[in-house]
Design a protein around this motif. Structure first.
Motif, PDB file in Angstrom:
ATOM      1  N   VAL A  76       0.873  -1.172   0.000  1.00  0.00           N
ATOM      2  CA  VAL A  76       0.000   0.000   0.000  1.00  0.00           C
ATOM      3  C   VAL A  76       0.909   1.221   0.000  1.00  0.00           C
ATOM      4  O   VAL A  76       1.778   1.362   0.856  1.00  0.00           O
ATOM      5  CB  VAL A  76      -0.933   0.022   1.229  1.00  0.00           C
ATOM      6  N   PHE A  77       0.723   2.083  -0.982  1.00  0.00           N
ATOM      7  CA  PHE A  77       1.515   3.301  -1.099  1.00  0.00           C
ATOM      8  C   PHE A  77       0.680   4.475  -0.601  1.00  0.00           C
ATOM      9  O   PHE A  77      -0.447   4.667  -1.045  1.00  0.00           O
ATOM     10  CB  PHE A  77       1.905   3.558  -2.562  1.00  0.00           C
ATOM     11  N   LEU A  78       1.237   5.258   0.310  1.00  0.00           N
ATOM     12  CA  LEU A  78       0.587   6.490   0.767  1.00  0.00           C
ATOM     13  C   LEU A  78       0.957   7.569  -0.238  1.00  0.00           C
ATOM     14  O   LEU A  78       2.068   8.085  -0.227  1.00  0.00           O
ATOM     15  CB  LEU A  78       1.052   6.854   2.172  1.00  0.00           C
ATOM     16  N   ALA A  79       0.029   7.904  -1.118  1.00  0.00           N
ATOM     17  CA  ALA A  79       0.370   8.704  -2.286  1.00  0.00           C
ATOM     18  C   ALA A  79      -0.070  10.160  -2.201  1.00  0.00           C
ATOM     19  O   ALA A  79       0.693  11.055  -2.546  1.00  0.00           O
ATOM     20  CB  ALA A  79      -0.233   8.057  -3.534  1.00  0.00           C
ATOM     21  N   HIS A  80      -1.309  10.409  -1.778  1.00  0.00           N
ATOM     22  CA  HIS A  80      -1.865  11.760  -1.864  1.00  0.00           C
ATOM     23  C   HIS A  80      -2.682  12.104  -0.634  1.00  0.00           C
ATOM     24  O   HIS A  80      -3.101  11.226   0.123  1.00  0.00           O
ATOM     25  CB  HIS A  80      -2.747  11.878  -3.117  1.00  0.00           C
ATOM     26  N   ALA A  81      -2.938  13.403  -0.480  1.00  0.00           N
ATOM     27  CA  ALA A  81      -3.759  13.882   0.636  1.00  0.00           C
ATOM     28  C   ALA A  81      -5.246  13.727   0.341  1.00  0.00           C
ATOM     29  O   ALA A  81      -6.066  13.870   1.233  1.00  0.00           O
ATOM     30  CB  ALA A  81      -3.444  15.346   0.918  1.00  0.00           C
ATOM     31  N   GLY A  82      -5.604  13.441  -0.891  1.00  0.00           N
ATOM     32  CA  GLY A  82      -6.998  13.251  -1.289  1.00  0.00           C
ATOM     33  C   GLY A  82      -7.093  12.161  -2.332  1.00  0.00           C
ATOM     34  O   GLY A  82      -6.186  11.339  -2.491  1.00  0.00           O
ATOM     35  N   ARG A  83      -8.164  12.154  -3.061  1.00  0.00           N
ATOM     36  CA  ARG A  83      -8.469  11.138  -4.061  1.00  0.00           C
ATOM     37  C   ARG A  83      -7.359  10.978  -5.101  1.00  0.00           C
ATOM     38  O   ARG A  83      -6.788  11.963  -5.565  1.00  0.00           O
ATOM     39  CB  ARG A  83      -9.771  11.531  -4.749  1.00  0.00           C
ATOM     40  N   VAL A  84      -7.047   9.736  -5.448  1.00  0.00           N
ATOM     41  CA  VAL A  84      -6.135   9.447  -6.556  1.00  0.00           C
ATOM     42  C   VAL A  84      -6.951   9.556  -7.834  1.00  0.00           C
ATOM     43  O   VAL A  84      -7.915   8.826  -8.032  1.00  0.00           O
ATOM     44  CB  VAL A  84      -5.497   8.044  -6.426  1.00  0.00           C
ATOM     45  N   GLN A  85      -6.575  10.485  -8.708  1.00  0.00           N
ATOM     46  CA  GLN A  85      -7.338  10.734  -9.926  1.00  0.00           C
ATOM     47  C   GLN A  85      -6.899   9.841 -11.086  1.00  0.00           C
ATOM     48  O   GLN A  85      -7.729   9.482 -11.914  1.00  0.00           O
ATOM     49  CB  GLN A  85      -7.194  12.201 -10.346  1.00  0.00           C
ATOM     50  N   ALA A  86      -5.605   9.525 -11.168  1.00  0.00           N
ATOM     51  CA  ALA A  86      -5.101   8.750 -12.305  1.00  0.00           C
ATOM     52  C   ALA A  86      -3.850   7.985 -11.907  1.00  0.00           C
ATOM     53  O   ALA A  86      -3.095   8.414 -11.030  1.00  0.00           O
ATOM     54  CB  ALA A  86      -4.795   9.676 -13.473  1.00  0.00           C
ATOM     55  N   ILE A  96       5.745   3.884 -10.583  1.00  0.00           N
ATOM     56  CA  ILE A  96       4.298   4.047 -10.569  1.00  0.00           C
ATOM     57  C   ILE A  96       4.059   5.548 -10.465  1.00  0.00           C
ATOM     58  O   ILE A  96       4.591   6.196  -9.564  1.00  0.00           O
ATOM     59  CB  ILE A  96       3.657   3.332  -9.368  1.00  0.00           C
ATOM     60  N   LEU A  97       3.310   6.105 -11.382  1.00  0.00           N
ATOM     61  CA  LEU A  97       3.009   7.536 -11.373  1.00  0.00           C
ATOM     62  C   LEU A  97       1.553   7.727 -10.995  1.00  0.00           C
ATOM     63  O   LEU A  97       0.686   6.994 -11.474  1.00  0.00           O
ATOM     64  CB  LEU A  97       3.263   8.142 -12.755  1.00  0.00           C
ATOM     65  N   SER A  98       1.299   8.704 -10.138  1.00  0.00           N
ATOM     66  CA  SER A  98      -0.074   8.973  -9.734  1.00  0.00           C
ATOM     67  C   SER A  98      -0.324  10.476  -9.690  1.00  0.00           C
ATOM     68  O   SER A  98       0.559  11.248  -9.356  1.00  0.00           O
ATOM     69  CB  SER A  98      -0.376   8.345  -8.371  1.00  0.00           C
ATOM     70  N   ALA A  99      -1.546  10.843 -10.055  1.00  0.00           N
ATOM     71  CA  ALA A  99      -1.991  12.226  -9.960  1.00  0.00           C
ATOM     72  C   ALA A  99      -3.165  12.245  -8.996  1.00  0.00           C
ATOM     73  O   ALA A  99      -4.023  11.357  -9.037  1.00  0.00           O
ATOM     74  CB  ALA A  99      -2.419  12.750 -11.315  1.00  0.00           C
ATOM     75  N   GLY A 100      -3.175  13.250  -8.116  1.00  0.00           N
ATOM     76  CA  GLY A 100      -4.219  13.301  -7.099  1.00  0.00           C
ATOM     77  C   GLY A 100      -5.009  14.581  -7.148  1.00  0.00           C
ATOM     78  O   GLY A 100      -4.612  15.561  -7.793  1.00  0.00           O
ATOM     79  N   ARG A 101      -6.111  14.564  -6.443  1.00  0.00           N
ATOM     80  CA  ARG A 101      -6.941  15.759  -6.326  1.00  0.00           C
ATOM     81  C   ARG A 101      -6.198  16.868  -5.590  1.00  0.00           C
ATOM     82  O   ARG A 101      -6.543  18.045  -5.698  1.00  0.00           O
ATOM     83  CB  ARG A 101      -8.249  15.417  -5.603  1.00  0.00           C
ATOM     84  N   ASP A 102      -5.135  16.509  -4.861  1.00  0.00           N
ATOM     85  CA  ASP A 102      -4.310  17.497  -4.165  1.00  0.00           C
ATOM     86  C   ASP A 102      -3.392  18.260  -5.127  1.00  0.00           C
ATOM     87  O   ASP A 102      -2.572  19.061  -4.713  1.00  0.00           O
ATOM     88  CB  ASP A 102      -3.489  16.847  -3.057  1.00  0.00           C
ATOM     89  N   LYS A 103      -3.524  17.995  -6.431  1.00  0.00           N
ATOM     90  CA  LYS A 103      -2.800  18.680  -7.506  1.00  0.00           C
ATOM     91  C   LYS A 103      -1.318  18.359  -7.527  1.00  0.00           C
ATOM     92  O   LYS A 103      -0.499  19.160  -7.977  1.00  0.00           O
ATOM     93  CB  LYS A 103      -3.032  20.196  -7.463  1.00  0.00           C
ATOM     94  N   TYR A 104      -0.938  17.167  -7.064  1.00  0.00           N
ATOM     95  CA  TYR A 104       0.445  16.711  -7.120  1.00  0.00           C
ATOM     96  C   TYR A 104       0.559  15.517  -8.043  1.00  0.00           C
ATOM     97  O   TYR A 104      -0.362  14.682  -8.105  1.00  0.00           O
ATOM     98  CB  TYR A 104       0.968  16.338  -5.738  1.00  0.00           C
ATOM     99  N   LEU A 105       1.692  15.424  -8.704  1.00  0.00           N
ATOM    100  CA  LEU A 105       2.052  14.239  -9.474  1.00  0.00           C
ATOM    101  C   LEU A 105       3.162  13.548  -8.683  1.00  0.00           C
ATOM    102  O   LEU A 105       4.184  14.174  -8.371  1.00  0.00           O
ATOM    103  CB  LEU A 105       2.553  14.627 -10.870  1.00  0.00           C
ATOM    104  N   GLN A 106       2.962  12.297  -8.324  1.00  0.00           N
ATOM    105  CA  GLN A 106       3.914  11.563  -7.498  1.00  0.00           C
ATOM    106  C   GLN A 106       4.503  10.392  -8.281  1.00  0.00           C
ATOM    107  O   GLN A 106       3.815   9.783  -9.088  1.00  0.00           O
ATOM    108  CB  GLN A 106       3.224  11.001  -6.245  1.00  0.00           C
ATOM    109  N   ALA A 107       5.755  10.087  -8.010  1.00  0.00           N
ATOM    110  CA  ALA A 107       6.407   8.880  -8.545  1.00  0.00           C
ATOM    111  C   ALA A 107       6.742   7.972  -7.368  1.00  0.00           C
ATOM    112  O   ALA A 107       7.266   8.432  -6.361  1.00  0.00           O
ATOM    113  CB  ALA A 107       7.680   9.261  -9.299  1.00  0.00           C
ATOM    114  N   HIS A 108       6.414   6.714  -7.505  1.00  0.00           N
ATOM    115  CA  HIS A 108       6.623   5.746  -6.425  1.00  0.00           C
ATOM    116  C   HIS A 108       7.518   4.630  -6.924  1.00  0.00           C
ATOM    117  O   HIS A 108       7.485   4.227  -8.038  1.00  0.00           O
ATOM    118  CB  HIS A 108       5.304   5.156  -5.960  1.00  0.00           C
TER     119      HIS A 108
END
Length: 108
Positions: A76-86, A96-108
């Motif tokens: 389980v990756f703790l990715a964003h402060a809100g919903r994972v959008q993509a 693993i790349l993720s975009a969240g409702r918190d307006k951040y793009l994260q790389a895991h």
């Protein structure tokens, strides 16, 4: 597929050409919002991996069992402060790349 009833469904194409849900997995305490599949053809010798973004900001990893009868929970990756959008993957880099409702793009 993902559904608002917290269900993850994995569909397999049968010999007749029709699709059939072989795995029905319910999430508890969170709703799935996005999904990414690592197919066996992409990772020879490794199990198929399903990545699911959730509304609480986590990314959950599931391994699809060889007989397509269930999912085994992975990381389980703790990715964003809100919903994972993509979700997306850079397979050659192992990211693993993720975009969240918190307006951040994260790389895991």
């Amino acid at each position: 597929t993902l559904a608002s009833d917290r269900m993850i469904r994995v569909w397999v194409r049968r010999e007749t050409g029709t699709f059939w849900p072989t795995i029905n997995h319910a999430l508890t305490n969170t709703f799935p919002t996005s999904v990414e599949l690592h197919a066996a053809a992409d990772n020879p010798g490794l199990p198929q991996r399903l990545l699911v973004g959730t509304d609480n900001g986590n990314i959950m990893e599931f391994l699809i069992l060889d007989d397509f009868q269930g999912l085994r929970a992975g990381k389980v990756f703790l990715a964003h402060a809100g919903r994972v959008q993509a979700l997306a993957t850079a397979r050659k880099l192992g990211w693993i790349l993720s975009a969240g409702r918190d307006k951040y793009l994260q790389a895991h």
